[in-house]
Design a protein around this motif. Structure first.
Motif, short mmCIF file in Angstrom:
data_model
loop_
_atom_site.label_atom_id
_atom_site.label_comp_id
_atom_site.label_asym_id
_atom_site.label_seq_id
_atom_site.Cartn_x
_atom_site.Cartn_y
_atom_site.Cartn_z
N ARG A 148 -11.85 -12.78 -30.29
CA ARG A 148 -12.53 -11.58 -29.78
C ARG A 148 -14.01 -11.61 -30.16
O ARG A 148 -14.44 -12.42 -30.98
CB ARG A 148 -11.89 -10.31 -30.37
N ARG A 149 -14.76 -10.70 -29.56
CA ARG A 149 -16.15 -10.53 -29.95
C ARG A 149 -16.22 -9.87 -31.33
O ARG A 149 -15.22 -9.37 -31.86
CB ARG A 149 -16.89 -9.69 -28.91
N TYR A 150 -17.42 -9.86 -31.89
CA TYR A 150 -17.65 -9.31 -33.23
C TYR A 150 -17.02 -7.92 -33.38
O TYR A 150 -16.25 -7.66 -34.31
CB TYR A 150 -19.15 -9.26 -33.49
N GLU A 151 -17.35 -7.02 -32.46
CA GLU A 151 -16.85 -5.65 -32.54
C GLU A 151 -15.33 -5.61 -32.41
O GLU A 151 -14.66 -4.77 -33.03
CB GLU A 151 -17.49 -4.78 -31.46
N TYR A 181 -21.43 -16.92 -25.41
CA TYR A 181 -20.88 -17.64 -26.56
C TYR A 181 -21.54 -19.00 -26.77
O TYR A 181 -21.97 -19.66 -25.81
CB TYR A 181 -19.37 -17.85 -26.37
N SER A 182 -21.55 -19.43 -28.04
CA SER A 182 -22.10 -20.74 -28.38
C SER A 182 -21.32 -21.86 -27.72
O SER A 182 -21.89 -22.91 -27.38
CB SER A 182 -22.11 -20.94 -29.90
N ASN A 183 -20.01 -21.68 -27.53
CA ASN A 183 -19.22 -22.70 -26.84
C ASN A 183 -19.75 -22.96 -25.44
O ASN A 183 -19.85 -24.11 -25.00
CB ASN A 183 -17.76 -22.24 -26.73
N SER A 184 -20.07 -21.88 -24.73
CA SER A 184 -20.62 -22.01 -23.38
C SER A 184 -21.97 -22.72 -23.42
O SER A 184 -22.27 -23.57 -22.57
CB SER A 184 -20.77 -20.64 -22.73
N ALA A 185 -22.80 -22.37 -24.41
CA ALA A 185 -24.12 -22.98 -24.54
C ALA A 185 -23.99 -24.48 -24.80
O ALA A 185 -24.72 -25.29 -24.22
CB ALA A 185 -24.90 -22.31 -25.67
N PRO A 219 -15.41 -16.57 -31.65
CA PRO A 219 -15.24 -17.96 -31.20
C PRO A 219 -15.76 -19.04 -32.16
O PRO A 219 -15.07 -20.05 -32.35
CB PRO A 219 -15.99 -17.99 -29.86
N PRO A 220 -16.95 -18.90 -32.77
CA PRO A 220 -17.43 -20.01 -33.60
C PRO A 220 -16.48 -20.43 -34.71
O PRO A 220 -16.31 -21.62 -34.98
CB PRO A 220 -18.75 -19.46 -34.18
N ILE A 221 -15.83 -19.44 -35.36
CA ILE A 221 -14.88 -19.76 -36.43
C ILE A 221 -13.50 -20.04 -35.83
O ILE A 221 -12.79 -20.95 -36.25
CB ILE A 221 -14.79 -18.61 -37.45
N THR A 243 -26.53 -9.68 -29.22
CA THR A 243 -25.60 -10.29 -30.17
C THR A 243 -26.37 -10.71 -31.40
O THR A 243 -27.59 -10.90 -31.36
CB THR A 243 -24.91 -11.52 -29.56
N LYS A 244 -25.69 -10.86 -32.52
CA LYS A 244 -26.37 -11.20 -33.77
C LYS A 244 -27.07 -12.56 -33.67
O LYS A 244 -28.21 -12.71 -34.11
CB LYS A 244 -25.38 -11.19 -34.93
N LEU A 245 -26.40 -13.55 -33.07
CA LEU A 245 -27.00 -14.87 -32.96
C LEU A 245 -28.13 -14.87 -31.93
O LEU A 245 -29.19 -15.47 -32.14
CB LEU A 245 -25.94 -15.91 -32.61
N GLY A 246 -27.88 -14.20 -30.81
CA GLY A 246 -28.92 -14.14 -29.77
C GLY A 246 -30.17 -13.45 -30.25
O GLY A 246 -31.30 -13.92 -30.01
N ASP A 247 -30.02 -12.34 -30.95
CA ASP A 247 -31.18 -11.63 -31.47
C ASP A 247 -31.86 -12.41 -32.58
O ASP A 247 -33.09 -12.35 -32.75
CB ASP A 247 -30.76 -10.25 -31.99
#
Length: 299
Positions: free
Chosen positions: A127-130, A223-227, A99-101, A198-202
């Motif tokens: 999609r998610r990272y994976e 997701y950052s969008n939700s945040a 989502p961020p990109i 998640t990478k950003l969360g961790d």
């Protein structure tokens, strides 16, 4: 008849003489005359009637004329398709992104490409990272875009840009005027956390641990969008990637976060498949978008 013979037949119908047909095709007059004999032998009937050194198509040849023109129309479309593909003006491209990109840089680049290359058909998925890596592995997409890529067997990559996580909050939030925000500044404020694992969360949790600050949150999202949407509604403060924070989709204040949490954006593709011309063209457009934009500035 082969394509060259059909080309000669077409020229003879158009110009009515072997001399004119030879000049149009860049051949000798004897070569054209010999071609007529060969074609008539193959067809088993006369193709032309001869009067005063001019050639007139027989009724059988006139019946063939429609098919002759259809063959050349198809050939011209084929040549045009080759040119379009050579110049990346046609074809299809499948891209997938986190989502961020995907919700900012990529959508703008796809829009630009559709304007410049309107006959290109783009298939785009978030999609998610994976899921991005899986789509590339299975050749469901030619190009993938994600944050924090750390390497994967069979996948090639290119780092596109780098930045740092930032804090986002409602413009009227007490911390909105700070020049920098640290974990200690957030003790008495509601924190919107990115999902653990998640990478950003961790990355955010590691920064808190580095500062010996307890990680207390009031809301957790994937997701950052939700945040950012929650921060815009004054639910709390979120620490998110700068691409999402500065996407222009949210009316939020953006403040640098310390200690710095590095974020890098990558393009990925299958290592055992070279990028198509269209894929390379799209990558050029991505690079141009980055050079012209401020999607991923630091702090």
């Amino acid at each position: 008849m082969n394509l060259r013979q059909i080309e000669i037949l077409r020229a003879l119908i158009r110009y009515n003489t072997t001399v004119a047909a030879a000049q149009a095709l860049g051949l000798s007059q004897p070569a054209i005359s010999n071609a007529i004999k060969v074609m008539e032998d193959q067809a088993g009937f006369s193709l032309f009637e001869r009067h005063n050194n001019r050639l007139y198509p027989t009724s059988e040849t006139r019946l063939l004329l429609e098919d002759v023109e259809a063959i050349f129309d198809l050939h011209e479309r084929f040549e045009s398709r080759i040119k379009d593909l050579r110049e990346s003006r046609a074809g299809q491209l499948r891209v997938v992104a986190t989502p961020p990109i995907g919700h900012g840089l990529l959508t703008r680049t796809i829009g630009r490409m559709q304007f410049l290359r309107p006959r290109v058909r783009t298939y785009f998925d978030i999609r998610r990272y994976e899921g991005v890596l899986l789509a590339i592995e299975r050749h469901q997409a030619e190009l993938g875009f994600l944050l924090g890529y750390t390497g994967h067997p069979g996948i090639a990559s290119e780092e596109l840009l780098a930045g740092e996580m930032v804090c986002v909050m409602h413009p009227d939030h007490p911390l909105a005027q700070h020049t920098v925000i640290e974990p200690a500044d957030l003790r008495t404020h509601r924190l919107i956390a990115l999902e653990r694992g998640t990478k950003l969360g961790d990355g955010v949790r590691n920064a808190y641990e580095q500062c010996n600050e307890p990680f207390n949150f009031s809301c957790e999202v994937r997701y950052s969008n939700s945040a950012c949407a929650l921060a815009e509604s004054n639910v709390g403060v979120a620490i998110v990637d700068p691409l999402t924070a500065r996407s222009g989709h949210f009316n939020v204040a953006v403040v640098p976060f310390r200690p710095a949490i590095a974020v890098r954006a990558y393009a990925v593709w299958s290592d055992n498949r070279s990028l198509s011309r269209l894929g390379r063209y799209f990558m050029d457009q991505i690079r141009q978008s980055i050079l012209n934009g401020t999607d991923f500035t630091k702090g």
